[in-house]
Design an enzyme around this catalytic site. Structure first.
Site, mmCIF file in Angstrom:
data_model
loop_
_atom_site.group_PDB
_atom_site.id
_atom_site.type_symbol
_atom_site.label_atom_id
_atom_site.label_comp_id
_atom_site.label_asym_id
_atom_site.label_seq_id
_atom_site.Cartn_x
_atom_site.Cartn_y
_atom_site.Cartn_z
ATOM 1 N N ASP A 29 0.831 -1.198 0.000
ATOM 2 C CA ASP A 29 0.000 0.000 0.000
ATOM 3 C C ASP A 29 0.869 1.254 0.000
ATOM 4 O O ASP A 29 0.597 2.222 -0.698
ATOM 5 C CB ASP A 29 -0.911 -0.029 1.238
ATOM 6 C CG ASP A 29 -1.900 1.125 1.249
ATOM 7 O OD1 ASP A 29 -2.289 1.563 0.161
ATOM 8 O OD2 ASP A 29 -2.279 1.574 2.343
ATOM 9 N N ASP A 33 0.957 4.215 -2.796
ATOM 10 C CA ASP A 33 0.657 5.601 -2.443
ATOM 11 C C ASP A 33 1.833 6.539 -2.683
ATOM 12 O O ASP A 33 1.674 7.632 -3.215
ATOM 13 C CB ASP A 33 0.259 5.714 -0.970
ATOM 14 C CG ASP A 33 -1.200 5.378 -0.738
ATOM 15 O OD1 ASP A 33 -1.943 5.296 -1.723
ATOM 16 O OD2 ASP A 33 -1.579 5.190 0.426
ATOM 17 N N ILE A 74 -11.501 9.834 0.182
ATOM 18 C CA ILE A 74 -11.057 10.871 1.113
ATOM 19 C C ILE A 74 -9.843 11.569 0.519
ATOM 20 O O ILE A 74 -8.903 10.916 0.061
ATOM 21 C CB ILE A 74 -10.685 10.270 2.486
ATOM 22 C CG1 ILE A 74 -11.862 9.484 3.068
ATOM 23 C CG2 ILE A 74 -10.273 11.377 3.460
ATOM 24 C CD1 ILE A 74 -11.548 8.802 4.389
ATOM 25 N N LYS A 111 -7.396 5.733 10.069
ATOM 26 C CA LYS A 111 -7.764 5.408 8.687
ATOM 27 C C LYS A 111 -7.487 3.925 8.474
ATOM 28 O O LYS A 111 -6.345 3.500 8.324
ATOM 29 C CB LYS A 111 -6.971 6.249 7.690
ATOM 30 C CG LYS A 111 -7.404 6.028 6.243
ATOM 31 C CD LYS A 111 -6.597 6.900 5.298
ATOM 32 C CE LYS A 111 -7.079 6.705 3.865
ATOM 33 N NZ LYS A 111 -6.894 5.307 3.401
ATOM 34 N N CYS A 361 7.267 11.844 -32.942
ATOM 35 C CA CYS A 361 7.082 12.103 -34.380
ATOM 36 C C CYS A 361 8.232 12.885 -35.007
ATOM 37 O O CYS A 361 8.243 13.107 -36.220
ATOM 38 C CB CYS A 361 5.768 12.845 -34.618
ATOM 39 S SG CYS A 361 5.743 14.523 -33.924
ATOM 40 N N CYS A 374 4.470 19.401 -28.431
ATOM 41 C CA CYS A 374 4.421 18.952 -29.821
ATOM 42 C C CYS A 374 3.073 19.373 -30.387
ATOM 43 O O CYS A 374 2.023 18.952 -29.880
ATOM 44 C CB CYS A 374 4.586 17.437 -29.903
ATOM 45 S SG CYS A 374 4.330 16.786 -31.577
#
Length: 614
Positions: A29, A33, A74, A111, A361, A374
């Site tokens: 995790d 993050d 959140i 959390k 290109c 570009c």
């Protein structure tokens, strides 16, 4: 990560996110993050991942049901400075409603790092995309209990496993707690250790309103921030990846409201203190969908916050030039949000190499403000591929049309989305896809046409400059989709939220996509029509803005009734909870719905009563 282009990084973040939410994480995790997602944020801050709620993996049934209420994500902060800015936003909103700044109250909770869900008392849903989720009520049928033996029906929360229990009994079998949490939810029968964890009440559903909290005035939060964070992080015996702060004052929360992804009165704090001094090996230009050239900084491999960092973004070539970010530079590096590599500043500047030509290109590049760009928009391979992939990503009701697929199609002279929709199985097999893959891709194209999407999302998928999801919705709140190509500059500039400059950009954008739009529109996409603001303002019926549930056999088609209800400003849900205002019943109604309505104080009315009120 150093080998990934912007598009590949975005695709990897999507894959990692889906794997994580499916309970099969491929990276930690924190790595997600603070390394990958942060790198994507630095390279492509407008990426869809940052505008919408992260969806769960495909391990769940593709059949989705409407959630009783929206489950937003959140917003995140990774430093005291960001928290301080959030507090200033609280104070600004408080002044707008004449709330004494010293009276602002804050709540802090752990959390949780579990599986998000919503329990309405009779069913449990995954968060899904925030609007629709999967019904996983079977997890309660398997014996899962609510935290602290609380009652059912307490709304949003998470399925978690106690850290101490996981370490003692499960760590030898599962690499991450999420792998185990996912096994509780899957349709297959539970194995012995999963069932035991439920019986032992080590695996639980925790409604957010039952979490232990710190609460106090905003002045106390400012004075004791570090102490409060340290206190909240150890409040529970579950995996925690931060602290959630939110305003308590009801009137302040109402004033601040929400955007598409999160509530503005709420924020999650994650901290990362690790930093390193790193040498720059190279700076590589990469082309985005809009033609902007992003400098990707290749670094000496450096271990930081548990991950080896080899790449970071230089944001734009104006910044590269200003900072002296060249080969041999030494930079101070951190992992923003504990995930994405972020260059804080350049410690040792070196001469920089500014590219003259597009790496895709080979056409000359031009400066637009701080960005090298570009302008070969119609023929640059990277831009064409990016635009085609963007269409399917924004539409978000299909799978299989990522960068790798689009690049293969481009290599066989496919240059537009309309050309993709014109393909058949035989065409795809000829291009080099296997027969099964070809069949799946055609099925996904058909799905993207038949599965309903909002008309503003469909318009946004064409990738017009300045016309993201929010501006497209704003435009379609004033004019129907079929009418927008006839609008003039004055009509667009008069729309609230737009001005003359934006109006000019929109007019040019609509002209540029008109032919492609018409080619694609003819396939008959199932579009949900945005209600015009002028029509909403004329709605004065008793049920306007109320939440209702339809049940039983109706005289009219249930689907038609739902669509009509939405068109006149009624919010339609699928299950009974304390958030529902009315239950509209037809014939042959199940007693459970009636009992649930009585339990939650929901007003019951017949179809005839309902029709009389609108």
């Amino acid at each position: 990560m150093d080998e990934l282009s912007d598009e590949e990084l975005a695709q990897f973040c999507q894959i990692a996110n889906l794997a994580y939410r499916a309970g099969k994480p491929i990276i930690s995790d924190q790595d997600y993050d603070f390394i990958y997602l942060d790198a994507l944020k630095n390279r492509d801050p407008d990426n869809l991942l940052f505008k919408f709620i992260e969806t769960e993996g495909q391990s769940f049934s593709e059949e989705k049901v409407l959630l009783p209420e929206a489950m937003l994500s959140i917003d995140k902060a990774y430093s005291w400075d960001e928290i301080s800015k959030w507090i200033k936003r609280l104070e600004k909103s408080a002044m707008q409603i004449s709330l004494d700044l010293s009276a602002i109250q804050i709540k802090a909770t752990p959390k949780l790092d579990g599986f998000s869900g919503f329990d309405d008392g009779s069913r449990l849903y995954t968060r899904g995309d925030g609007k629709k989720g999967s019904d996983i009520s079977r997890v309660f049928e398997r014996g899962l209990c609510v935290f602290n033996d609380a009652e059912r029906g307490l709304g949003a929360g998470e399925i978690v496993i106690k850290k101490s229990y996981f370490k003692k009994y499960l760590a030898h079998s599962f690499e991450y707690p999420r792998n185990f949490q996912a096994s509780l939810i899957k349709e297959k029968a539970l194995d012995e250790q999963a069932q035991k964890a439920i019986i032992d009440k080590a695996a639980l559903f925790i409604p957010f309103i039952k979490l232990p909290t710190w609460s106090g005035l905003v002045a106390e939060l400012v004075a004791k921030f570090d102490q409060i964070v340290a206190q909240v992080l150890v409040m529970v015996d579950f995996d925690v990846d931060g602290v959630v702060f939110e305003a308590i004052n009801t009137d302040l929360k109402t004033q601040m409201g929400a955007n598409r992804k999160f509530h503005r009165w709420q924020i999650a704090f994650k901290e990362n203190k690790d930093k390193a001094h790193v040498k720059v090996l190279n700076v590589i230009p990469q082309v985005g969908r809009s033609g902007k050239i992003t400098p990707v900084v290749e670094l000496e491999p450096t271990l930081l916050s548990g991950a080896t960092i080899m790449r970071a973004t230089g944001h734009n070539y104006g910044l590269v030039k200003e900072q002296g970010l060249g080969v041999g530079s030494v930079v101070e590096l951190t992992r923003s949000g504990l995930v994405i590599p972020k260059i804080i500043f350049v410690l040792k500047p070196m001469p920089v190499d500014i590219p003259d030509n597009c790496p895709s290109c080979d056409k000359p590049l031009v400066w637009k403000s701080d960005f090298l760009t570009c302008i070969n928009h119609k023929n640059c391979p990277a831009q064409i591929i990016g635009k085609m992939a963007y269409f399917f990503k924004i539409l978000a009701n299909n799978d299989g049309f990522g960068i790798a697929t689009i690049e293969k199609l481009y290599a066989h002279d496919i240059r537009s989305v309309s050309q993709i929709y014109a393909l058949n199985i035989e065409d795809l097999v000829t291009i080099g896809f296997g027969e099964k893959t070809s069949m799946n891709l055609i099925n996904q194209l058909n799905r993207s046409v038949s599965e309903q999407v909002e008309d503003w999302r469909f318009l946004a998928a064409f990738g017009m400059h300045r016309m993201g999801l929010g501006n497209c919705e704003n435009l379609l709140k004033s004019h129907h989709l079929n009418d927008i190509f006839d609008l003039n500059l004055k009509e667009i500039a008069n729309i609230d939220g737009f001005a003359e400059l934006t109006g000019q950009i929109i007019v040019q954008g609509l002209i540029s996509i008109a032919d492609e739009f018409n080619h694609i529109y003819q396939y008959g996409f199932n579009l949900e029509t945005t209600i015009l603001t002028k029509d909403l303002q004329t709605l004065t019926h008793e049920l306007f803005d109320k939440k209702i549930v339809f049940t039983g056999k109706m005289n009219h088609s249930r689907d038609d009734m739902k669509k009509h209800a939405k068109s006149i400003g009624i919010k339609v849900s699928t299950s009974i909870s304390a958030k529902i205002d009315y239950l509209v019943i037809g014939d042959k109604v199940g007693q459970k719905k009636i009992k649930d309505a009585e339990k939650f104080g929901v007003v019951v009315m017949t179809e005839t009563d309902y029709l009389s009120k609108i």
